[in-house]
Structures are given as C-alpha cells and as structure tokens.
Write a protein that holds these residues in place. Structure first.
Motif, PDB file in Angstrom:
ATOM      1  N   LEU A  10       0.810  -1.219   0.000  1.00 52.91           N
ATOM      2  CA  LEU A  10       0.000   0.000   0.000  1.00 52.91           C
ATOM      3  C   LEU A  10       0.841   1.266   0.000  1.00 52.91           C
ATOM      4  O   LEU A  10       0.617   2.182  -0.790  1.00 52.91           O
ATOM      5  CB  LEU A  10      -0.940   0.006   1.207  1.00 52.91           C
ATOM      6  CG  LEU A  10      -1.963  -1.125   1.287  1.00 52.91           C
ATOM      7  CD1 LEU A  10      -2.765  -0.993   2.586  1.00 52.91           C
ATOM      8  CD2 LEU A  10      -2.886  -1.117   0.083  1.00 52.91           C
ATOM      9  N   SER A  11       1.794   1.336   0.911  1.00 49.43           N
ATOM     10  CA  SER A  11       2.564   2.571   1.044  1.00 49.43           C
ATOM     11  C   SER A  11       3.921   2.296   1.671  1.00 49.43           C
ATOM     12  O   SER A  11       4.131   1.268   2.321  1.00 49.43           O
ATOM     13  CB  SER A  11       1.796   3.586   1.890  1.00 49.43           C
ATOM     14  OG  SER A  11       1.716   3.145   3.239  1.00 49.43           O
ATOM     15  N   ILE A  12       4.832   3.237   1.463  1.00 50.96           N
ATOM     16  CA  ILE A  12       6.140   3.229   2.118  1.00 50.96           C
ATOM     17  C   ILE A  12       6.354   4.611   2.715  1.00 50.96           C
ATOM     18  O   ILE A  12       6.261   5.622   2.007  1.00 50.96           O
ATOM     19  CB  ILE A  12       7.270   2.884   1.131  1.00 50.96           C
ATOM     20  CG1 ILE A  12       7.080   1.469   0.561  1.00 50.96           C
ATOM     21  CG2 ILE A  12       8.636   2.997   1.806  1.00 50.96           C
ATOM     22  CD1 ILE A  12       8.095   1.090  -0.497  1.00 50.96           C
ATOM     23  N   ASN A  13       6.557   4.650   4.008  1.00 49.75           N
ATOM     24  CA  ASN A  13       6.693   5.926   4.734  1.00 49.75           C
ATOM     25  C   ASN A  13       5.543   6.878   4.437  1.00 49.75           C
ATOM     26  O   ASN A  13       5.719   8.083   4.241  1.00 49.75           O
ATOM     27  CB  ASN A  13       8.034   6.584   4.409  1.00 49.75           C
ATOM     28  CG  ASN A  13       9.198   5.868   5.063  1.00 49.75           C
ATOM     29  OD1 ASN A  13       9.009   5.042   5.951  1.00 49.75           O
ATOM     30  ND2 ASN A  13      10.410   6.172   4.634  1.00 49.75           N
ATOM     31  N   GLY A  14       4.353   6.304   4.383  1.00 52.41           N
ATOM     32  CA  GLY A  14       3.138   7.104   4.217  1.00 52.41           C
ATOM     33  C   GLY A  14       2.835   7.515   2.794  1.00 52.41           C
ATOM     34  O   GLY A  14       1.798   8.144   2.542  1.00 52.41           O
ATOM     35  N   MET A  15       3.688   7.159   1.836  1.00 50.87           N
ATOM     36  CA  MET A  15       3.482   7.530   0.437  1.00 50.87           C
ATOM     37  C   MET A  15       2.952   6.317  -0.330  1.00 50.87           C
ATOM     38  O   MET A  15       3.508   5.217  -0.232  1.00 50.87           O
ATOM     39  CB  MET A  15       4.783   8.011  -0.191  1.00 50.87           C
ATOM     40  CG  MET A  15       5.356   9.264   0.459  1.00 50.87           C
ATOM     41  SD  MET A  15       4.275  10.712   0.237  1.00 50.87           S
ATOM     42  CE  MET A  15       4.412  10.932  -1.530  1.00 50.87           C
TER      43      MET A  15
END
Length: 432
Positions: A10-15
C-alpha cells in the motif's frame, strides 16, 4: 505469518506505491514503515531498517511493469518501418517517463499526465531524456502527427523552473526541421542550459519498408555539411561561453559529409554516448590508448565476450556497417604499424534487410552477414569473426532478425563473437 505473494503493497513511509518507480524512490531511506494489505483485508505495518542502497526483494506483477506506449504517429518513426514477422517486442512504441529515467529512453512528453509530471518534480527524477525534434509548436504537431504535441516549450520551462536536469534529442528530417528550423530550435534550446545538459542531433533513418508512410529523403553530403555548419556554430559558441559544446551531431553526419570524426575532446565527456553520439571518437581514443600498451600480458584478464575456444586466432574479421567501413579500415591499418603480425580484414555489411539507406552497425542482421560474408570466407578464410555488441540485443547473443551468434558460427563455419565497442577489448582479442 510472513509477507508473501498476493499481499498488496500500500505505502512506504506514508506515500502510496502506484508502480515500480514509486517503489524505487521510496525504498531509498534506511528506515522504512511499510504498509501491507493481506488477502483477507488485514493491514500490516512493518518497521524496517536496512542499508541505504538495499532492496526489499519485492517482485511486481506484469501489469505494474507494463510499458506506456506512444500516442504519436511520427513521420520518422523507425518502428513503423519494420517488416512484418519479427519478434513482437520490436513493435512496441514506448513513450514512458519511467523508462526515461530507468533505462535512458527518450520520451516525447505527449504521454505525461499532470500527476506524472508532478511526481517527476517531487521525486526529482532526472535526468529526463526528451525527444524534442523542434521547438516550433505547429511543426512539432505535424512531425509527430499529434495535435497535442506542440507544448514542448511548456515542459522544458517546467523542468527548468524545478531544476530537473534534461538531455534532448532531435531527429532531423530533410525538408522539415533542418536548415532554418534547426537554427531556431537550437537558439531556443541554448537558453535552457545548463539544466538542459546536452542536445544530440541524429539524421532520420529510412528503411525500405515504408509502404504507406510519408515520403521522406535521407541526407546527402551537401545537406550533411550544411547541417554540421549550423550545429558547430552553436557548439563553438557554447564552448566559448560555458566550456561545454552542448549540442552534438551524431557520428553519421561526419561520415555522410566525408569529414573526419572529431577527437574525443569535442564531446566533453560524451554526455550522449548511449545515444550513439561520439561512439566512434570514444572507440578511436580507447583503441589508440590500448595499442600503446599492446605488449602487456592480458592472459589473466577477463573479457566480456561469448566464450572463445583455446585456439590462438591469427586471422580475424571485423564486421561493421557500410558507413563506418573507411573509418574502421583506417584504424586497422594504423594498428598494423604497431602490430605488424596483425592479420585482420574489415567486412562492411550492406543492409539489404532494411535497405541501402540504413548504414549503421547497430542494425546489421544475421541474414545479411551470412549472405555477404560466406563467399568472402571461401576466398580468404578467417579463424574468428567479431561483431560489435551494439548489433546484439542487450544482454543476449541475438541479432535484430533473431539470428544468434551460435547459428552464425555453425552456418559460416567460423567462430563469431560479440565484442564491446571499446579499443581495449578489441586489442585483447587481437593480441591473443
């Protein structure tokens, strides 16, 4: 329970991760928070610490790797000039900003959405390799056969304003974007330096398979001379002002004009050598350098070649395109002065497969090699034939028409090997 195939990243570090390019940029940090959705809908949040350059080992499904294809119908497109029946991948017209960064491909920017443009700026994806062709909006629409292709200056301005480094390419077509149009285009592009780092100018390539396409012509000697005059005036101006020639004609222009290929210093570090610009000058310099030390013992060095037999090769043939014949022959004659026992013949291949107008080594086919080399071998046999690696599909031993080096070897009865386009590799083989 572990992360496994079928989980959704889904995401990496909120991105959010939408494709491979997002993934490559977002994993660059040493500390990551990775959000995964399991098949049952459960969300996992993983804290990961790793080395800066380390990958996570994630493999992506094919749909995430699918190449964005070109929306244009360029009058000079070489893919439209391919005969039928070749391997399917050759007919893919890519125009994908991700490949511009990942593999150095050139893009027209007609495929860019606002979100993709903003992502380039946000991640600072550079350099971007851009197919410019002309800064004349109306002419660009005509050449690309796309009424939305005229906003090239908008993208150049946008990238410059955000300090996104660029390289540009101009495919030059006689009667379209040459002459005065080329002068105007280069005048416009000068103002984007140094964010626009370099511009290459290459002549249109026309195969004999152009049925139903626009009637175009190739450059003759007079046109090539005039084109070089236009380019070199800007090149010298930029060299004097910035110490950088900025605009570089492809090697073909010098050969078509019957002029010597410039020295390596002309190319200021070869910013577009992957585009074939300056390749001959680079090869000449590396060959001369290696020749000075040819007596060194190379027996323990590794050469990036198809495996050769242990037999010492005394009689060697070098396969090249017709346009480079004089250039290569002169180099071999010079080499014989320092290697008097050298027995090498240059074999220029006329491109019957694509037509006489195609003269470069990168488009040589196995069929033409067999038809043209086999009779010559009966007159003057060789122990080894060398073909430049730029004629082979990257990472393989396969030519454009799917002939393999193994098949060539079996058909010709002589070992055929690919050789990197650099002087040191060639000297190592010649000195065996």
């Amino acid at each position: 329970m572990e992360v496994e195939a079928g989980d959704l990243l889904l995401s990496i570090n909120g991105m959010p991760v939408t494709d491979v390019l997002d993934y490559r940029y977002l994993i660059a940090d040493e500390t990551l928070v990775v959000e995964i959705e399991k098949p049952d809908g459960e969300i996992w949040e993983l804290d990961i610490e790793k080395d800066f350059e380390a990958d996570l080992g994630i493999e992506f499904p094919e749909e995430m790797l699918e190449t964005k294809t070109c929306k244009n119908n360029c009058i000079f497109c070489f893919i439209d000039q391919l005969p039928t029946g070749m391997r399917e991948s050759l007919y893919v017209k890519d125009d994908d900003e991700r490949l511009s960064f990942l593999t150095g491909n050139y893009i027209t920017m007609t495929n860019l959405t606002t979100d993709e443009l903003n992502r380039i700026i946000r991640y600072r994806i550079m350099p971007m390799n851009l197919s410019i062709h002309t800064t004349n909006s109306e002419l660009r629409c005509k050449m690309l056969n796309n009424r939305f292709a005229g906003d090239v200056m908008f993208y150049l301005e946008k990238f410059r304003a955000n300090h996104i480094q660029m390289n540009g390419q101009i495919v030059l077509v006689p009667g379209y974007n040459d002459g005065k149009e080329l002068k105007n285009t280069l005048e416009d592009l000068k103002s984007f330096y140094p964010v626009l780092q370099s511009v290459s100018v290459v002549p249109v390539g026309l195969s004999r398979h152009r049925q139903g396409l626009a009637e175009l012509c190739v450059f003759n000697q007079e046109q090539a001379l005039k084109t070089l005059d236009i380019i070199n005036k800007v090149h010298l101006e930029m060299k004097e002002r910035h110490g950088d020639g900025f605009v570089y004609p492809s090697d073909e222009f010098f050969l078509l004009a019957d002029l010597p290929v410039p020295e390596a210093s002309y190319y200021n570090g070869f910013p577009q050598i992957e585009n074939g610009v300056g390749m001959m000058a680079d090869f000449k310099e590396s060959l001369e350098s290696a020749a000075e030390n040819y007596e060194n013992d190379y027996s323990n060095d590794s050469i990036i070649l198809a495996p050769l037999s242990d037999t010492v090769h005394h009689k060697i043939g070098i396969i090249t395109g017709r346009l480079a014949n004089t250039f290569m022959t002169n180099l071999m004659n010079d080499l014989k002065k320092v290697m008097p026992k050298l027995d090498v013949i240059v074999y220029p291949i006329n491109n019957n497969f694509f037509g006489d107008a195609i003269t470069v080594s990168g488009l040589i086919t196995g069929k033409d090699i067999v038809e043209q080399i086999k009779p010559k071998l009966s007159e003057n046999e060789r122990d080894l034939l060398l073909i430049p690696e730029n004629a082979l599909r990257q990472g393989t031993q396969v030519l454009l028409d799917d002939w393999t080096l193994k098949e060539l070897t079996e058909t010709l009865g002589v070992k055929v090997a690919g050789v990197p386009v650099d002087g040191e590799s060639l000297i190592k083989i010649l000195n065996r």
